[in-house]
Design an enzyme around this catalytic site. Structure first.
Site, mmCIF file in Angstrom:
data_model
loop_
_atom_site.group_PDB
_atom_site.id
_atom_site.type_symbol
_atom_site.label_atom_id
_atom_site.label_comp_id
_atom_site.label_asym_id
_atom_site.label_seq_id
_atom_site.Cartn_x
_atom_site.Cartn_y
_atom_site.Cartn_z
ATOM 1 N N THR A 278 -4.189 -3.793 -2.889
ATOM 2 C CA THR A 278 -4.901 -3.176 -4.009
ATOM 3 C C THR A 278 -6.405 -3.160 -3.774
ATOM 4 O O THR A 278 -7.103 -2.205 -4.144
ATOM 5 C CB THR A 278 -4.596 -3.958 -5.305
ATOM 6 O OG1 THR A 278 -3.183 -3.977 -5.498
ATOM 7 C CG2 THR A 278 -5.278 -3.330 -6.496
ATOM 8 N N HIS B 97 -7.409 -0.207 -1.816
ATOM 9 C CA HIS B 97 -7.458 1.008 -2.644
ATOM 10 C C HIS B 97 -8.762 1.061 -3.432
ATOM 11 O O HIS B 97 -9.354 2.123 -3.604
ATOM 12 C CB HIS B 97 -6.277 1.033 -3.621
ATOM 13 C CG HIS B 97 -4.933 1.132 -2.961
ATOM 14 N ND1 HIS B 97 -4.624 2.114 -2.053
ATOM 15 C CD2 HIS B 97 -3.818 0.365 -3.073
ATOM 16 C CE1 HIS B 97 -3.364 1.947 -1.634
ATOM 17 N NE2 HIS B 97 -2.864 0.894 -2.238
ATOM 18 N N GLU C 258 -7.173 -12.554 -5.880
ATOM 19 C CA GLU C 258 -6.428 -13.710 -5.363
ATOM 20 C C GLU C 258 -7.412 -14.818 -5.021
ATOM 21 O O GLU C 258 -8.348 -14.611 -4.254
ATOM 22 C CB GLU C 258 -5.660 -13.321 -4.095
ATOM 23 C CG GLU C 258 -4.613 -12.244 -4.305
ATOM 24 C CD GLU C 258 -3.836 -11.932 -3.022
ATOM 25 O OE1 GLU C 258 -3.948 -12.695 -2.038
ATOM 26 O OE2 GLU C 258 -3.138 -10.906 -2.994
ATOM 27 N N CYS D 281 3.414 -7.333 -20.180
ATOM 28 C CA CYS D 281 2.492 -7.253 -21.335
ATOM 29 C C CYS D 281 1.816 -5.891 -21.392
ATOM 30 O O CYS D 281 1.288 -5.391 -20.404
ATOM 31 C CB CYS D 281 1.420 -8.340 -21.210
ATOM 32 S SG CYS D 281 0.054 -8.160 -22.388
ATOM 33 N N ARG E 103 3.642 -7.240 12.918
ATOM 34 C CA ARG E 103 4.246 -7.724 11.678
ATOM 35 C C ARG E 103 5.682 -8.213 11.889
ATOM 36 O O ARG E 103 6.118 -9.161 11.255
ATOM 37 C CB ARG E 103 4.222 -6.616 10.630
ATOM 38 C CG ARG E 103 2.795 -6.335 10.158
ATOM 39 C CD ARG E 103 2.742 -5.238 9.105
ATOM 40 N NE ARG E 103 1.517 -5.387 8.322
ATOM 41 C CZ ARG E 103 1.242 -4.709 7.214
ATOM 42 N NH1 ARG E 103 2.107 -3.814 6.760
ATOM 43 N NH2 ARG E 103 0.121 -4.921 6.566
ATOM 44 N N GLY F 36 7.717 -2.183 -3.219
ATOM 45 C CA GLY F 36 6.794 -1.270 -2.553
ATOM 46 C C GLY F 36 6.611 0.014 -3.353
ATOM 47 O O GLY F 36 7.598 0.589 -3.820
#
Lengths: 352, 352, 352, 352
Positions: free
Chosen positions: B40, B43, B64, B107, B200, B263
């Protein structure tokens, strides 16, 4: 063939020669490779009230085993002759509403090998083909034999959610120590175990228990409270049937917790429904047998992945003919699982 | 204090001096010890359409982190000053029907740190006390920082039942590889992993994947079929958002299987509801955020028991001021989790 | 006996004389009392691509029916000769892992009456005894015939929790209107229904829909938002297979909501996984067939208690020989359930 | 204002003048419109051991009520002044791990109105705004008052799956008869009810029980077996706390059945875990309080749809000042719910 039988009502078992059975339609004849002893078999030997009301001798006893398919009856397409299989001891009807809705372990017409029909302590046995569960050919016979009993542990430990949670196992007989291993394999944060036998507590530790407690020396409620920052455990797996253990287990169960009960009390006990279940909003699951066949599938997964290693569970091996010594050892409680081999050459470890 | 901000609409981020915030009632001031980068944040840096529609600059970015409680606002009884805490980035209202029924992750008034209100890429940050999750004092800062992201993996891997089952993880970004570790910790029989980056896939193997597959070289559907005796997998954890991976994943999902989707595809895709969901009788779970606070409790259990080790996830460490290099690395995909330290002395490993 | 058959590949059906079947071991011969038409039967008549790939003519078609046991094959202990029974059209293998774990509706060896083996549009049919579900002797034949189809509605409406909740049913064909009745019987707070046919919407209202919406005239998304204080619905039961209805349905599904999908789209469609499933944290259930035999047990309970009344579902009755008119009516969509009687004397209402 | 108080340790209650309370931050002041009597209030009046260990007089008692918002404390945005609200009597902490995970009914810091803090038998009461549940303005005050108690019934009847199933309710006090109505509304096939009071059994029948049984005259186990073709019930809702009823209830519970326990036994009892839970593979749910706030949402749905009509539950109305007569009536058991009105003009039916 040789078979261990209950010849007539009364205590005791005998090894005798009987005719080998023949497989009917839908059945398979198995050559027994290994058999193991369950607490139920002790009740049968000793002819306790439960045995008196369930058995009609003469009968071949025993229900835990693995073997090789020797012959197939009419209409059997699997397993193949020569396959190694473990046996599900509950022969169910496939017609009652329980069997029809995925609850075969509650079948109202269940026949159990070695209880309602001839069992597995013999050179050969006939079972429905659907009760023969294919094993990998390289699975040790002792492990293959005790899968049926392992299924109880998998069933019990799979019903509550244990992942990331604190679990108490009360009672470290064979099912208890296997349940410890399953709880750990399913991600339990910590597993506490109680038993009055130090031998069994050592086995519990080998199977993964983080803390073992002997209630003859330790205040279990206090010790678990200490270990859990006074919060108690999320899950109770009750494997003992002992009223004091049941009371201790529920006393340390957290509000909202889950209990799975497998140990039999044999008689009604004083039980505090208010404190143990209602005020806590607890959920209690009765566990009987194995789920047919969900538990077997789950077992297969846990064993093949290596998530559970059952090797430490098998503590003693005997030739089948030495069953009296084997039963006495089992009765002493100073053992894990005791396995007997009709052919000593099949033993996957030293015989006693 | 120093902070990384999005100063105005448009691409890019800047490190600037801003006044340190003060804790209001129910809030705590945290000294930031470590922060980590999420997709994020890329982005937001790049000012893509999602960022354009959600952010109102100027704003401190990042969500984070872990830190130490420096000061408590009025009415805060926990955590204590000096406590190490991780931060749940979703600030929820506690009043809507979702918050009132244990679904705080849904929420309808959620504010996300670094998106709707000032974030954590700074020397200090103020958050509601209830969002500060106490960590053990000896937890490495990098691990403590990425717990918020780990929570997504725990959420995703906890919704389907994985115990004893075969699992496919499509997409091995940080959440994917952490989900692999969670699935293994929860008793999965085997975990297959796919990604187009070999870097990865190596991380995936380190985190426990039994089989790694690069779809640029391997026919994933065929390879999974081979690995599963043509049966397919019981569980799909979709972490990529890539239409081809989604299609592959559902193609090998068994009838009755469960899929958890995390994803994002960013746009509608061609999807075969008949074949992928209906005929299979499959169950599909959308996974957003972490369950408040079930996922955090489960994380605590998995980490403290050692069932999951997140150390291999942290592949690179930077000083916070080197954020541009850190972001570029994150954008390359040749990394696991990238952690940045406001004070280089807090780094729990060599800085780049 | 007379039977409606697909004589060879290609469109059309014919009524012809064929030999009556004989029951083998485990089977029963039924005298057909009533049969009903399913959408699948239209596909078979019209020989669409699905039919082309699944049927191997010649074949007796039809799969919904009730009848009376005329003769029992070897080994059949229930039902008794003379019993009225409905028929489960899926003949499953009882051996695969799905059948073994209570998921017979996903059996990998399923044979469907009238698709893979001779069906029920005939004077007599043979089915496995286990597929013959005993009905109360006073159940109207038309209701008994459509139970198999009712089972789909029960299955779909039972998977999500509807008690006290707001439910949208998209598509008011026979399964849709029966699902409306089930949702109401299970305590749904309100049920909204959509269809492009006003005839079907009237049926929907008769079966208990609180609000009916025709998307050719009404903005469904807006109307449901109005009816739900802008909150949307908790549960979506998708019965249409129409991309626009699917999109509308998911658009008004609340975060945390549940969708059950039964309508087939016949081809991949554009679908927004992000908005419809992931961000909402929604759960989507694919629904195929009936749960064997949970759905049948649940049906029995709902019908015997009077919680569901299926009488309004049966809108038209025909003699079996008038099948061409009956099929044309079914194809028009201006009907509920169309029932055909081999013996007009068995009709429980006026024939057309 | 007037209030009914427990002035000091010992039996009895008094109506006295006390200062009206003032709302603090986050609180609302309610003008009481109606209050109802719960069994707990009798224990408090009579000063039984439970009351002795939980209450610290002086204290205003009572916890079931509805009222109108008279004034809002600082920071309250909802409900609005003038709104009609019901009250959740459990004031929870919103911080403990139970509150944080959707299990507020198990909050370890719960304070109950009329037990741990001043209650609602008064002209005015102050409660946290979050505990004031908005009602439709046209809801009768007596119904609005007893919603808190209705919530117990909804909670109990919602935990097991009752749709299409046979249900036994043991104990037809107010919660029992409301649970009967909920079970019917959720699609139960049949509901059997037991009580030793014929008055209550008549209420049970009015609320939808299909069969009522008085164990002083009827062999409950035999009668339920007769009614269920010897199969027993799928679900037991235990509302009596009486050992004989508990034993009867579990005796007729089917294998695989579910029991929800709400009635308190006040002391340990003899209980047969083997027969009642383990061999049956039963699941037992402890039910305490209401789920915050799932039960309230579900209540709203059941009441607004008309699926449940609570009017027959309210059997007697009194002016608040006649509380002694009202309490005596409640103690006699010859009543459903007894409602008291501070202002007789608010009564929605004739006062006694």
């Amino acid at each position: 063939m040789r078979a261990i039988v209950k010849p007539a009502p009364g205590p005791g078992l005998e090894m005798v020669e009987v005719p080998a059975p023949r497989p009917g339609p839908g059945e398979v004849l198995l050559r027994v490779k290994a058999t193991s002893i369950c607490g139920t078999d002790l009740h049968i030997r000793d002819w306790d009230p439960w045995a008196q009301s369930h058995l009609r001798p003469p009968l071949v006893v025993g229900h835990e085993m693995c073997g090789v398919v020797e012959e197939r009856g009419e209409g059997v397409s699997a397993p193949a002759v020569g396959d190694l299989v473990s046996v599900e001891s509950h022969v169910v009807c496939h017609r009652c509403s329980f069997c029809r809705t995925g609850k075969g372990h509650l079948c109202e017409n269940t026949e159990i090998l070695g209880v309602h029909r001839d069992g597995v302590y013999a050179d050969y046995v006939v079972v429905p083909a659907v009760n023969a569960w294919p094993d990998p050919p390289d699975m040790p016979y002792s492990i293959a034999s005790l899968q049926e009993n392992f299924g109880n542990a998998v069933h019990a430990a799979s019903v509550p959610r244990v992942a990331g949670r604190k679990v108490l196992v009360t009672g470290c007989g064979p099912v208890g120590i296997m349940a410890i291993a399953v709880a750990k394999a399913l991600g339990a944060r910590s597993v506490y175990a109680t038993d009055i036998s130090d031998f069994r507590l050592e086995l519990a530790a080998k199977m993964g228990a983080d803390l073992t407690l002997n209630p003859t020396r330790t205040d279990v409620v206090e010790a678990v409270a200490d270990a859990t920052e006074r919060e108690g455990v999320d899950v109770l797996l009750e494997m003992s049937g002992a009223p004091s253990a049941i009371d201790q287990g529920f006393s340390v169960l957290k509000p909202g917790g889950e209990a799975a009960l497998l140990g039999l009390t044999s008689a009604p006990i004083m039980f505090d429904l208010d404190a143990h279940i209602i005020f806590k909003g607890a959920t209690v699951h009765g566990v009987v047998g194995r789920k047919l066949w969900d538990s077997w599938l789950e077992m297969r997964g846990l064993l093949r992945s290596g998530a559970v290693d059952l090797a430490p569970v098998v503590t003693h091996r005997f030739a089948l003919e030495d069953f009296e010594t084997a039963f006495d050892l089992m009765a002493s409680g100073e053992c894990g699982k005791v396995v007997m081999f009709p052919d000593p050459a099949d033993a996957d470890g030293p015989l006693l």
